[in-house]
Design a protein around this motif. Sequence first.
Motif, PDB file in Angstrom:
ATOM      1  N   GLY A  44      30.418  63.326 -67.355  1.00 55.00           N
ATOM      2  CA  GLY A  44      30.662  61.968 -66.878  1.00 55.00           C
ATOM      3  C   GLY A  44      31.867  61.307 -67.500  1.00 55.00           C
ATOM      4  N   GLU A  45      32.602  62.045 -68.332  1.00 53.44           N
ATOM      5  CA  GLU A  45      33.779  61.501 -69.009  1.00 53.44           C
ATOM      6  C   GLU A  45      35.083  62.040 -68.423  1.00 53.44           C
ATOM      7  OE1 GLU A  45      33.665  59.232 -71.257  1.00 53.44           O
ATOM      8  OE2 GLU A  45      31.522  59.210 -71.747  1.00 53.44           O
ATOM      9  N   HIS A  46      34.997  63.084 -67.607  1.00 55.20           N
ATOM     10  CA  HIS A  46      36.185  63.703 -67.032  1.00 55.20           C
ATOM     11  C   HIS A  46      35.986  63.908 -65.532  1.00 55.20           C
ATOM     12  CE1 HIS A  46      36.386  64.831 -71.312  1.00 55.20           C
ATOM     13  NE2 HIS A  46      37.704  64.815 -71.138  1.00 55.20           N
ATOM     14  N   TYR A  47      37.100  63.985 -64.830  1.00 53.22           N
ATOM     15  CA  TYR A  47      37.056  64.246 -63.404  1.00 53.22           C
ATOM     16  C   TYR A  47      38.197  65.181 -63.035  1.00 53.22           C
ATOM     17  CZ  TYR A  47      40.946  60.917 -62.862  1.00 53.22           C
ATOM     18  OH  TYR A  47      42.158  60.273 -62.949  1.00 53.22           O
ATOM     19  N   THR A  48      38.088  65.790 -61.865  1.00 52.84           N
ATOM     20  CA  THR A  48      39.132  66.685 -61.388  1.00 52.84           C
ATOM     21  C   THR A  48      39.591  66.235 -60.007  1.00 52.84           C
ATOM     22  OG1 THR A  48      37.471  68.199 -60.483  1.00 52.84           O
ATOM     23  CG2 THR A  48      38.317  68.670 -62.695  1.00 52.84           C
ATOM     24  N   VAL A  49      40.844  66.565 -59.684  1.00 50.56           N
ATOM     25  CA  VAL A  49      41.428  66.271 -58.385  1.00 50.56           C
ATOM     26  C   VAL A  49      42.275  67.474 -57.961  1.00 50.56           C
ATOM     27  CG1 VAL A  49      41.474  63.776 -58.735  1.00 50.56           C
ATOM     28  CG2 VAL A  49      43.447  65.160 -59.395  1.00 50.56           C
ATOM     29  N   ILE A  50      42.676  67.481 -56.709  1.00 43.15           N
ATOM     30  CA  ILE A  50      43.593  68.499 -56.206  1.00 43.15           C
ATOM     31  C   ILE A  50      45.007  67.930 -56.241  1.00 43.15           C
ATOM     32  CG2 ILE A  50      44.249  69.904 -54.217  1.00 43.15           C
ATOM     33  CD1 ILE A  50      41.326  69.828 -53.337  1.00 43.15           C
ATOM     34  N   GLU A  51      45.895  68.596 -56.982  1.00 43.83           N
ATOM     35  CA  GLU A  51      47.293  68.194 -57.063  1.00 43.83           C
ATOM     36  C   GLU A  51      48.168  69.435 -57.006  1.00 43.83           C
ATOM     37  OE1 GLU A  51      48.008  65.943 -60.577  1.00 43.83           O
ATOM     38  OE2 GLU A  51      46.864  64.195 -59.903  1.00 43.83           O
ATOM     39  N   GLU A  52      49.172  69.420 -56.141  1.00 39.18           N
ATOM     40  CA  GLU A  52      50.127  70.523 -56.020  1.00 39.18           C
ATOM     41  C   GLU A  52      49.409  71.861 -55.881  1.00 39.18           C
ATOM     42  OE1 GLU A  52      52.663  70.133 -59.386  1.00 39.18           O
ATOM     43  OE2 GLU A  52      53.683  68.362 -58.607  1.00 39.18           O
ATOM     44  N   ASN A  53      48.365  71.848 -55.072  1.00 37.24           N
ATOM     45  CA  ASN A  53      47.586  73.053 -54.775  1.00 37.24           C
ATOM     46  C   ASN A  53      46.979  73.683 -56.027  1.00 37.24           C
ATOM     47  OD1 ASN A  53      46.662  74.241 -52.432  1.00 37.24           O
ATOM     48  ND2 ASN A  53      48.011  76.011 -52.637  1.00 37.24           N
ATOM     49  N   ASN A  54      46.575  72.833 -56.943  1.00 32.66           N
ATOM     50  CA  ASN A  54      45.867  73.251 -58.136  1.00 32.66           C
ATOM     51  C   ASN A  54      44.765  72.249 -58.396  1.00 32.66           C
ATOM     52  OD1 ASN A  54      45.220  74.294 -60.812  1.00 32.66           O
ATOM     53  ND2 ASN A  54      47.287  75.165 -60.835  1.00 32.66           N
ATOM     54  N   VAL A  55      43.810  72.615 -59.221  1.00 32.64           N
ATOM     55  CA  VAL A  55      42.747  71.701 -59.638  1.00 32.64           C
ATOM     56  C   VAL A  55      43.114  71.176 -61.012  1.00 32.64           C
ATOM     57  CG1 VAL A  55      40.290  71.445 -60.145  1.00 32.64           C
ATOM     58  CG2 VAL A  55      41.039  72.972 -58.295  1.00 32.64           C
TER      59      VAL A  55
END
Length: 707
Positions: A44-55
């Motif tokens: 609950g302290e970190h999140y991920t996103v898709i950027e430049e075709n990477n996670v």
Amino acid sequence: MKVIFLLLGLFALGAAQAGGEYDEIARLRAMNRRVGGIRSMNDGEHYTVIEENNVVRYGYAEAGDGEKLLPRSLSTGIADYAFSPDERCLLVASGRTPIYRHSYTTKYYLSDGQTLEPVLPDAQAPRDASFSPDGSAILYSDRNDLYLYDMASRKTRRLTSDGEWNAVINGTTDWVYEEEFGLTRAYAFSPDGRRVAYLRFDEREVPTMQMMRFDGKLHNEAFSFKYPKAGDPNSKVQLFVVDLATGERERIDTGPDSDQYVPRIGFTPDGRLWYHRINRRQNTFEVQLCEPNGAQRTIYEERAQQYVERVDDRTVTFIDKERFLVRQESHTGFMHLYLYGIRGGFLAQVTKGPWEVTEVVAATPKRVWFLSTETSPLRRNLYSVALNGKDKRRLTPDDGYYTIAPSSGMKYYISTYSSAATPNRVEICKGDGTAVRTLETNDALRAELAATQRPAKEFFTFVTERGDTLNAYIVRPRGFDPSRRYPVLLTQYSGPGSQTVADRWSLDWEDALADKGYIVVSADGRGTGFRGERFKKQTYGRLGAMETEDQLSLARHMAAQPWVDAGRIGIYGWSYGGFMALSCALKGHGLFKMAIAVAPVTSWRYYDTIYTEIYNNLPQYNAAGYDDHSPLRLARLLDDKRTRLLLIHGTADDNVHFQHTAEMARALNRAGKRYDMMVYPDQNHSMMPDDTANVRQKMIDYTLEHL
């Protein structure tokens, strides 16, 4: 920077004044950035996103450079990704070959942060893959059967063996479930990972639809798929549980009704199987719980005179092994939250008032976070409330439209806000609403909109001749002069439970017309959503009757304004909106100078079971509701000397089939009526994969020429 923004704005203004083409609208839409592919991590302290075709991983609390979790970027776009339960591995879907609106096959890759390798070596057309709860295996579907891939041995085990195209589907859904229940993955692991529950669809008795494909080939081919039209047999759906250790399958008794719907399955936190059950009429909804001894109990039942609103993943939310939340409208006439006990039944009404809960965002054993229309049916704000209905708090400060991506445990959330005049603003907040930092402001777009003075939606209400008050918006051209008379385009959708008039930022092809001196207006008529059950359900059984009356009323209302050219009013719509635009052209007796109907429904007898029957009953019991307002029956009413009609359709539309427009053309031909038609070969309901821009530019050109 301000000077640069101003120059860009002046350039855009010049381009708009010179051309007003759709590519300019598309450019501005693309500038309205958001944060995509958000996943909360377990802490609950970190999140991920898709950027430049990477996670990429970030922390909620502190700003900083993100950490790329894949050792290299993939050559094809990331369609989806998921962490293993211990978050040491990533399963990445790379590329997508569409099947229907939501479904696709893909290539899967597995990464531990150091390596990135293809996985599922035995799969030919894998889809809907997910980790087992202990992370030791990956379950996926391939050609209508389920397979289990063991991570340690790298061996694949087939769990079902009777899958066959247009016959039997295991673990994924048929066309109509996917389209109308928004469901493609039709399986669920038990919390301990020892069992898998899945749905089996027997669609052999469902009629086959032949959709012609051309694809530039010398000899064209038909694409055949099962599509149940109103009144047709549906798939026979069965629920099974397979023991992964022994391979034994158990069929779960879901009752004697062979044409009912089972739109959701899953397990409670303590491992008991549950499933949703809805009758064919869709006016009775039940949640069934399966006990370890084989007994079943109905832990929730809802009945409605017309229909129970279609369920989704947030209709029922299990809080713990003893309690669950339900979002429903039958008790008070407005969509609200209710707390139930698995053994004790109703416990508390959590929310109440003449407004609607539109989404459950997150829930903990003490509180629930939800989006609602409490400030206005046009807006969405985030609130939290204790499960006993006390201590309700509004967490989002601005008036407009919020969407929310929660963290695990709702320690934080990422909000995306916009209003009619304000593009997206993306922020991180704590679970109590305290702002942490801003991720995206879209300053470049804001500056350009201000510099070009691009007109925004203005909201208003008007009262029809029948006394109904309708919500609407208007977009006026730059330099609007009330002493002049302007042409008007009505744009609408009008389908049951839908909403077009909302306080959120958007641009589409109609906005290019404002650059050319047109007024654009939209109204949500009777039958649309977020104003309570009574307003929404009054169109039941007579699709197209009241909705058409309301759009005609809007046209007359606009014609009465001194700054409107009453002889230059047009109407446009797509899908249900196309059905409405066509209906208004036929019933308007020349009120509209022009009408554009894209992918229109022309007879509800041609559309699918789930959508049509929930709002119109079965045709066996309501023939008049299907026929009296069908445009096919009304072709003779078109005043083609005063109303110019354009029909647009893609030949590979698996949703609203090209049949609708072909039969409309036949009816108009027989009635001796003149009309225009634009056909897009091999394009689907959204005019994809090739012609999303082309069709919009066509509509701009047609409007400029004929309105």
